[in-house]
Design a protein around this motif. Sequence first.
Motif: not given
Length: 203
Positions: A181-203
């Motif tokens: 999921f972290a590889e995909a850009t959602p419509r509202r990145p600020d609303r990502l679920s916490d587990p995905v947000k953590v991984l996306r922020g570390s990229r």
Amino acid sequence: MSLNKEGAGVSTGSSISQRLASRMLRTAGWNIHPFPDIPRAIVVAGPHTSNWDGVLGLACGVALGLDARFMIKHSLFKGPLGWVLRRFGAIPVDRSKTGGVVGQAVEQFNTHDRMVIVVTPEGTRHNAKQWKTGFHHIARQAEVPIVVAAADYRKKQLTYPLILQPTDDLAADMQKLYAAFAEATPRRPDRLSDPVKVLRGSR
């Protein structure tokens, strides 16, 4: 794994609704990959951050001719609404029944040669703290794979970046799903679920 349009409940024809949905998606600039050639699966759809995700998901399902199912509490299936829900692929589940939702979903898989059940494990489009994991238990007990369906709003494409055969290591499997999921850009990145947000922020 090969991809075609003859997977779980996928129509090999081209109905008016399929053509219309495909045209609408193309006009909007979206590229929809064919569904994997898998007869039965749990489809984990996301990331879920907007009401538009549901609209997009429905359009993609129609365009692909995918006979997708989703689970809804049985009490909503009374009267005309029940007919409508079943028409759109809803499966009634009774949480008080022995075996619960997991048992009833597994029973559905055991009685169908071809079936796709779609879930949104984040549960909400607003900053979910954690995912619901019932889908993993269903997949393990039914011995079906988990297919990630990821909508990337930046690239405007729906892909299936991960096909996972669930194991008894829930934590490890969940990390693989979060990463997909972290590889995909959602419509509202600020609303990502916490587990995905953590991984996306570390990229």
